[in-house]
Enzyme design. Structure first.
Site, PDB file in Angstrom:
ATOM      1  N   LYS A 203       0.833  -1.213   0.000  1.00  0.00           N
ATOM      2  CA  LYS A 203       0.000   0.000   0.000  1.00  0.00           C
ATOM      3  C   LYS A 203       0.863   1.257   0.000  1.00  0.00           C
ATOM      4  O   LYS A 203       0.437   2.311  -0.508  1.00  0.00           O
ATOM      5  CB  LYS A 203      -0.981  -0.021   1.171  1.00  0.00           C
ATOM      6  CG  LYS A 203      -0.376  -0.115   2.569  1.00  0.00           C
ATOM      7  CD  LYS A 203      -0.120   1.240   3.190  1.00  0.00           C
ATOM      8  CE  LYS A 203       0.513   1.103   4.550  1.00  0.00           C
ATOM      9  NZ  LYS A 203       0.799   2.431   5.168  1.00  0.00           N
ATOM     10  N   GLU A 294       8.768   4.483   3.071  1.00  0.00           N
ATOM     11  CA  GLU A 294       9.057   3.039   2.985  1.00  0.00           C
ATOM     12  C   GLU A 294       8.827   2.486   1.573  1.00  0.00           C
ATOM     13  O   GLU A 294       9.476   1.541   1.143  1.00  0.00           O
ATOM     14  CB  GLU A 294       8.179   2.272   3.985  1.00  0.00           C
ATOM     15  CG  GLU A 294       8.544   2.460   5.439  1.00  0.00           C
ATOM     16  CD  GLU A 294       9.701   1.569   5.882  1.00  0.00           C
ATOM     17  OE1 GLU A 294      10.434   1.046   5.020  1.00  0.00           O
ATOM     18  OE2 GLU A 294       9.858   1.408   7.105  1.00  0.00           O
TER      19      GLU A 294
END
Length: 341
Positions: A203, A294
């Site tokens: 995601k 990330e």
């Protein structure tokens, strides 16, 4: 209830939190709401000293008051890990090997490991839980992950939030969930550790894609199609890498986490992508943000794993080409149009 059970109920659970960023700070705040004693490791000693003196993190979520009766800060890792039942890892995945380099398996014996990290160990293409098993012999049954639509900034404001705690051992997941439930947060336990962990990684990549399209001038219509197609890519990936018949991708630990990261103003991955779409180089975007996205590291790992499994993930591939192959964002997104429906 026996006297021993009554005694255990009155003794605060000891938890170590590793990391000094916004999410680590938010977790410290959440845990402080309950019968928990927190040993908080932060890399910079100056931050440790500041928190001890002023009861605030000087660098992240600076408005959050730190309860000194429940929270003790440390700059020495071994001191922070001593005597705790849970160890929460809350540093960027890329920094985990360096952060834990001076530790060995004995530091983790008998402790439950909680990953609050939504990323993968670069180069090794490993989830954090798998890396902990490989590096320190931590049994997967004694690990769990934190997921769900829950930005640190909203925790700081005590906005109602929800978390999903996943572990192969439902008892482990449930016991940790109980430490998080509070007046402004609800946590629930499930057993799909790998599904939740992989979804949390992917995601962030999708949020980068959403940011890139925003930076290029695409609108809400395109982003809605992008996110709905992203859920299909997540399903294709999980079915190939770690199939699970009882997995409900529409629940908050999966879809909810994706939605908040794709749309929220607080999403650093979306912000990072937006800068790339507006013409920033990867390096200049990283410098200006001064925070880790990330998704930047994760897209290379997920791309590599998808190639190994011979699966086609157009959104993942587009982001990979933009950030690692220096492809033109506009050209890549124009190509992506033909795959979306």
């Amino acid at each position: 209830m026996s006297q021993l059970e009554e005694l255990k109920k009155k003794i605060p659970t000891q938890v170590a939190v590793i990391g000094g960023g916004s999410w680590a700070t938010a977790l410290v705040k959440i845990l402080s709401e309950n019968q928990v004693k927190i040993k908080w490791w932060i890399r910079r000693k100056s931050d440790v000293d500041f928190i001890r003196k002023y009861n605030h993190n000087p660098s992240y979520l600076t408005d959050v008051a730190i309860n000194p009766r429940k929270v003790k800060t440390y700059s020495k890792m071994s001191e922070a890990l001593s005597g705790v039942e849970y160890i929460i890892l809350a540093v960027p995945a890329a920094f985990i090997p360096e952060t834990l380099k001076d530790l060995n398996s004995k530091h983790f014996e008998g402790k439950k490991i909680v990953s609050a990290i939504k990323g993968m160990i670069p180069e090794e293409n490993l989830l954090v839980t798998d890396w902990m098993e490989k590096a320190f012999n931590v049994p997967i049954s004694q690990t769990c992950v934190i997921a769900g639509p829950c930005h640190a900034e909203e925790v700081a404001l005590e906005k109602q939030s929800y978390l999903t705690i996943a572990s192969p051992s439902l008892a482990v997941a449930q016991s940790f969930s109980n430490l998080l439930n509070s007046r402004f947060l609800q946590a629930h336990a499930i057993e799909d550790l790998y599904g939740v962990e992989y979804c949390a990684v992917i995601k962030n990549i999708i949020a980068m894609a959403c940011g890139i399209t925003r930076g290029l001038g695409f609108g809400d219509n395109f982003q809605a199609v992008l996110v709905s197609n992203a859920m299909q890519e997540i399903k294709i990936f999980l079915d190939a890498v770690y199939p699970e018949t009882n997995r409900d991708l529409n629940s908050s630990g999966y879809l909810g986490d994706l939605l908040v990261t794709a749309y929220s103003q607080f999403s650093r991955n979306r912000t990072f992508g937006n800068m790339i779409g507006r013409g920033y180089s990867v390096k200049s975007a990283q410098i200006e943000m001064n925070m880790i996205a990330e998704g930047y590291y994760a897209v290379r790992s997920i791309y590599s794993i998808s190639r190994q499994h011979n699966i086609h993930l157009p959104i993942i591939e587009a982001v990979y080409n933009i950030v690692y192959q220096k492809a033109n964002p506009q050209v890549e997104m124009n190509k992506l149009k033909g795959f979306l429906k």
